[in-house]
Design a protein around this motif. Sequence first.
Motif, PDB file in Angstrom:
ATOM      1  N   MET A 152       0.819  -1.211   0.000  1.00  0.00           N
ATOM      2  CA  MET A 152       0.000   0.000   0.000  1.00  0.00           C
ATOM      3  C   MET A 152       0.853   1.261   0.000  1.00  0.00           C
ATOM      4  N   HIS A 153       2.093   1.137   0.442  1.00  0.00           N
ATOM      5  CA  HIS A 153       2.936   2.316   0.658  1.00  0.00           C
ATOM      6  C   HIS A 153       4.165   2.207  -0.242  1.00  0.00           C
ATOM      7  N   THR A 154       4.004   2.673  -1.498  1.00  0.00           N
ATOM      8  CA  THR A 154       5.056   2.513  -2.512  1.00  0.00           C
ATOM      9  C   THR A 154       5.226   3.833  -3.269  1.00  0.00           C
ATOM     10  N   ALA A 161      -0.967   9.602  -0.630  1.00  0.00           N
ATOM     11  CA  ALA A 161      -0.690   9.640   0.811  1.00  0.00           C
ATOM     12  C   ALA A 161       0.285  10.727   1.243  1.00  0.00           C
ATOM     13  N   HIS A 162       0.906  11.401   0.293  1.00  0.00           N
ATOM     14  CA  HIS A 162       1.988  12.335   0.652  1.00  0.00           C
ATOM     15  C   HIS A 162       1.886  13.644  -0.125  1.00  0.00           C
ATOM     16  N   GLY A 163       2.542  14.666   0.433  1.00  0.00           N
ATOM     17  CA  GLY A 163       2.726  15.926  -0.291  1.00  0.00           C
ATOM     18  C   GLY A 163       1.464  16.743  -0.467  1.00  0.00           C
ATOM     19  N   TRP A 170      -4.662   9.948   5.639  1.00  0.00           N
ATOM     20  CA  TRP A 170      -4.367   8.669   4.990  1.00  0.00           C
ATOM     21  C   TRP A 170      -3.552   7.763   5.916  1.00  0.00           C
ATOM     22  N   HIS A 171      -2.513   8.321   6.507  1.00  0.00           N
ATOM     23  CA  HIS A 171      -1.682   7.482   7.389  1.00  0.00           C
ATOM     24  C   HIS A 171      -2.437   7.071   8.643  1.00  0.00           C
ATOM     25  N   ARG A 172      -3.380   7.889   9.113  1.00  0.00           N
ATOM     26  CA  ARG A 172      -4.203   7.460  10.269  1.00  0.00           C
ATOM     27  C   ARG A 172      -5.008   6.221   9.897  1.00  0.00           C
ATOM     28  N   LEU A 298       9.724  -0.511  12.150  1.00  0.00           N
ATOM     29  CA  LEU A 298       9.888   0.778  12.834  1.00  0.00           C
ATOM     30  C   LEU A 298       9.054   1.880  12.180  1.00  0.00           C
ATOM     31  N   PHE A 299       8.847   1.754  10.867  1.00  0.00           N
ATOM     32  CA  PHE A 299       8.032   2.727  10.128  1.00  0.00           C
ATOM     33  C   PHE A 299       6.695   2.970  10.836  1.00  0.00           C
ATOM     34  N   PHE A 300       6.080   1.890  11.314  1.00  0.00           N
ATOM     35  CA  PHE A 300       4.730   2.008  11.871  1.00  0.00           C
ATOM     36  C   PHE A 300       4.753   2.685  13.248  1.00  0.00           C
ATOM     37  N   LEU A 302       7.104   4.971  13.989  1.00  0.00           N
ATOM     38  CA  LEU A 302       7.398   6.369  13.620  1.00  0.00           C
ATOM     39  C   LEU A 302       6.093   7.076  13.245  1.00  0.00           C
ATOM     40  N   HIS A 303       5.295   6.411  12.387  1.00  0.00           N
ATOM     41  CA  HIS A 303       4.058   7.054  11.942  1.00  0.00           C
ATOM     42  C   HIS A 303       3.019   7.139  13.036  1.00  0.00           C
ATOM     43  N   CYS A 304       3.081   6.210  13.984  1.00  0.00           N
ATOM     44  CA  CYS A 304       2.162   6.294  15.116  1.00  0.00           C
ATOM     45  C   CYS A 304       2.446   7.574  15.906  1.00  0.00           C
TER      46      CYS A 304
HETATM   47 CU   LIG Z   1       4.020   7.581   4.168  1.00  0.00          CU
END
Ligand SMILES: [Cu+2]
Length: 405
Positions: A152-154, A161-163, A170-172, A298-300, A302-304
């Motif tokens: 989903m995150h590519t 999801a960005h910018g 979206w990330h929530r 770790l990404f998840f 960080l985003h949390c």
């Molecule tokens: Cu992202």
Amino acid sequence: MKVELQINNSVSARARFVSWAPSPCRIRVTDPTGATSPTTNVAMTSVSAAGGGVLLFRRGATGAFSSSLTLPVPITGASVPFFVAGRRASVSNGDVRIEARNGTTLVGAVKLMVRIRKNANTLTPGERDRFVSAFAQLNNQGAGRFTDFRDMHTNVSSPQAHGAPGFLPWHRAYLLDLERELQAIDPSVALPYWRFDQASPNIFTPEFLGVSDALGTVSFSASNPLQFWVTDGVPGINRRPFFSTAAAPPGLRTEAQTLALGAGYPAFRTMEGNPHGSAHTSFGGSISSIGTAARDPLFFLLHCNVDRLWAKWQKQNGRFDPAVAASYDSNPGNPIGHNLPDTMWPWNGVTGAPRPPTAPGGAMAASPTVSAPGPTPRVRSSLDYQGVISAGSRLGFDYDDVRFV
Ligand SMILES: [Cu+2]
């Protein structure tokens, strides 16, 4: 006499999880034997195991909470509504219970968990191990459902999801979908956050998210199932911190600085650059680039923390209502997926330009405790996560330091 307690208006044990935001509950008499009047008083209290969760009650959808609640309950079996909210977080499933008494007689009891997203650096070993175990099971050595989350995150899906203002909504939704999958494996798990503006030495350990060598190869203890992590057909995790993991990465806005970016969403969302982007690029390896970041667990975390900062900012400024302009950045030039009424990819299943060519993972995972955001979340579904504006919008998660009241 006996009563039945329905938490989140459900008889299912899977629904016996609450957070800070109040959960709608019901009580009804299932066995009136011994009752002497058509309506009988039942007193409910919160009883905690040592160090366990603590509950508060209130009768209606508004008003003050209290540590006990006495309700008149008809012996006909008709349900009486009330609300339960967490006051102190649990450390394990069922470490707090509601006891219902008629006089001194116990007439009903249920065990609950006050399930709260916590600082990963301060988890108990049990909390840490249950999280790591559920996450490893979701990955299932590269053969599990985690593949969808990675896909989903590519780079291809990045514009969804960005910018643009939908970055935070979206990330929530993305984190919520993942957390619900983890909870389907172990309902006691809540996603922890990495407070990247504070030293978090307990995260970068062999028992938790692993220790990086000079080349960025992450190693784990023999008991840590993340040692079997596989993404994109490649075993292991590559993560090369450019900072001492005994300290916080340098150059990131602190929480106070992030919250001070401004009281309007257009100012606050500049946090996508710093601290969010800066946290990503305080490493080499997969987490440093959008296209590969989701390979690293770790990404998840960080985003949390990014999501927690948004939640804290929303609370501080009263920004839960999509109808209030300062709660969002409703620029008419926003790309698709970034306007409040837009459905969000991939949960909407829409493929083909301007959406990505595939939509991995299907609909948003359902929850046994709440109905929002539904299978096809919209951007606006992410804002009122505590149900402050509309109780039905509650998403079922909370952060340890972002209270409901
Ligand atoms: Cu992202």
